[in-house]
Design a protein around this motif. Sequence first.
Motif, mmCIF file in Angstrom:
data_model
loop_
_atom_site.group_PDB
_atom_site.id
_atom_site.type_symbol
_atom_site.label_atom_id
_atom_site.label_comp_id
_atom_site.label_asym_id
_atom_site.label_seq_id
_atom_site.Cartn_x
_atom_site.Cartn_y
_atom_site.Cartn_z
ATOM 1 N N LYS A 171 18.151 14.529 44.946
ATOM 2 C CA LYS A 171 19.552 14.387 45.329
ATOM 3 C C LYS A 171 19.792 14.985 46.717
ATOM 4 C CE LYS A 171 21.650 14.436 40.715
ATOM 5 N NZ LYS A 171 22.575 15.162 39.815
ATOM 6 N N LYS A 172 20.713 14.381 47.436
ATOM 7 C CA LYS A 172 21.026 14.847 48.795
ATOM 8 C C LYS A 172 21.583 16.262 48.787
ATOM 9 C CE LYS A 172 21.860 10.226 50.691
ATOM 10 N NZ LYS A 172 22.845 9.327 51.345
ATOM 11 N N ASP A 173 22.304 16.636 47.731
ATOM 12 C CA ASP A 173 22.919 17.961 47.673
ATOM 13 C C ASP A 173 22.091 18.949 46.848
ATOM 14 O OD1 ASP A 173 23.305 16.756 45.247
ATOM 15 O OD2 ASP A 173 25.409 17.330 45.040
ATOM 16 N N ALA A 174 20.815 18.619 46.570
ATOM 17 C CA ALA A 174 19.962 19.514 45.788
ATOM 18 C C ALA A 174 19.707 20.812 46.566
ATOM 19 C CB ALA A 174 18.638 18.830 45.466
ATOM 20 N N PRO A 175 19.812 21.973 45.918
ATOM 21 C CA PRO A 175 19.589 23.242 46.622
ATOM 22 C C PRO A 175 18.105 23.471 46.902
ATOM 23 C CG PRO A 175 19.918 23.644 44.295
ATOM 24 C CD PRO A 175 20.177 22.172 44.505
ATOM 25 N N LYS A 176 17.820 24.233 47.944
ATOM 26 C CA LYS A 176 16.423 24.570 48.246
ATOM 27 C C LYS A 176 15.883 25.590 47.253
ATOM 28 C CE LYS A 176 16.606 23.591 53.203
ATOM 29 N NZ LYS A 176 16.400 24.134 54.574
ATOM 30 N N GLN A 177 16.780 26.389 46.674
ATOM 31 C CA GLN A 177 16.357 27.392 45.690
ATOM 32 C C GLN A 177 17.367 27.458 44.556
ATOM 33 O OE1 GLN A 177 14.297 31.244 46.646
ATOM 34 N NE2 GLN A 177 16.247 32.118 46.014
ATOM 35 N N TYR A 178 16.860 27.658 43.331
ATOM 36 C CA TYR A 178 17.736 27.775 42.163
ATOM 37 C C TYR A 178 17.197 28.882 41.268
ATOM 38 C CZ TYR A 178 20.277 26.774 37.889
ATOM 39 O OH TYR A 178 21.082 26.893 36.781
ATOM 40 N N VAL A 179 18.075 29.788 40.842
ATOM 41 C CA VAL A 179 17.699 30.876 39.947
ATOM 42 C C VAL A 179 18.050 30.470 38.512
ATOM 43 C CG1 VAL A 179 18.012 33.302 39.352
ATOM 44 C CG2 VAL A 179 18.066 32.579 41.746
ATOM 45 N N VAL A 180 17.046 30.476 37.655
ATOM 46 C CA VAL A 180 17.226 30.060 36.264
ATOM 47 C C VAL A 180 18.155 31.034 35.554
ATOM 48 C CG1 VAL A 180 16.066 29.548 34.087
ATOM 49 C CG2 VAL A 180 14.925 29.054 36.270
#
Length: 373
Positions: free
Chosen positions: A26-35
């Motif tokens: 997705k274009k707005d996907a974050p570079k980092q995500y904390v579970v």
Amino acid sequence: MRSPLVAIMLALSAAFPAVADVLEIKKDAPKQYVVKKGDTLWDISGIYLNKPWLWPELWQMNPQINNPNLIYPGDALTLVYDADGKPRLVINKAYRKLSPQGRITPKGKNAVTTLPLELIKPYLTYEQAINSDEIDNKPYVLGANQNTKTQTLGHILYINGDLKLNQAYAIYHKGEPYVDPKTNTALANKASFVGVVRVFRRGDITNGVPASVRVESVKREIKQGDFLLPLMQGQMLPAYFNMHRPKQPVEGAVIASANHSREFSTMDIVVLNLGSEQQVEPGHILDIERQSPGVIDGRRGPRYPEDSSSFEKLVSDTSEFLGLEADENSTVWTMPKEKVGELIVFKVYDKVSYALITKNQHPIRIGDIAVIH
């Protein structure tokens, strides 16, 4: 000897061939995500992918994530691209060392799952859909050692059926049938779990002596006529589903919902008139479509049938029945179906299945179409 992880990865590779689907971030996907606690692999994949069921491809054969089925709250996932330009999720170990949440998060039972088990568990363990004829052939409650209409914990029940000594059985209550909207035939009956009993006297049905059981646990009141199944029958609880699109076209309909509402949304449970007889499997991803309303284009211009005159409706109904246009000055337009959501099947019977709505653009309703073309 092939390791279990390699076997899992190979199975997932077969389920998600590269020629069938391409990973689209997705274009707005974050570079980092904390579970976070409560996240599922499906949730995380939905943040990054337009097709969440391709989640194994996102971290397949990833050396930094030894087992994608074992990520935990507090883990930081970073989106990277390999030498071939393919997107991958990796664990940011530097973040994990610095994060107190990452250090204290307990392991084991808190691993992230593919689907929210707290939502679907009741339909995996406490509810079943069984054919009426099959229910009629099961052992059932005749009565108890106390002359009351409902029985509870500690009561002794007498059963019309051959039971194994010392074996535990689950008791179910036969509910309303699930009816096919097109044929108006009963596909299966809802069966709700009510309690657990254990056999202490086998009995002799041939000579009119019932089996005797003692109630060990109760979820709701046990009534005469409630039937018995072996305790674990139909109560398998898979933590991970092999999510994929069916290989063959499938078309059915939403025929019931768990909450008995008129409309429902993401994370609601629905019942489909599709089962193993239609080659539907747990983990199948289906689109939800809705028939757009037809239009009568007559002398007064295009109108929906409910806005048309009685004469226009009569002409429209007659022409549709005969397969003709309404008249030389009126045309009946049949509009296409449009996608309104997606669902994943998680429990399958012969003629029906339970599914979880994973996405919806509009409220989902009874009668909406579950389909793969």
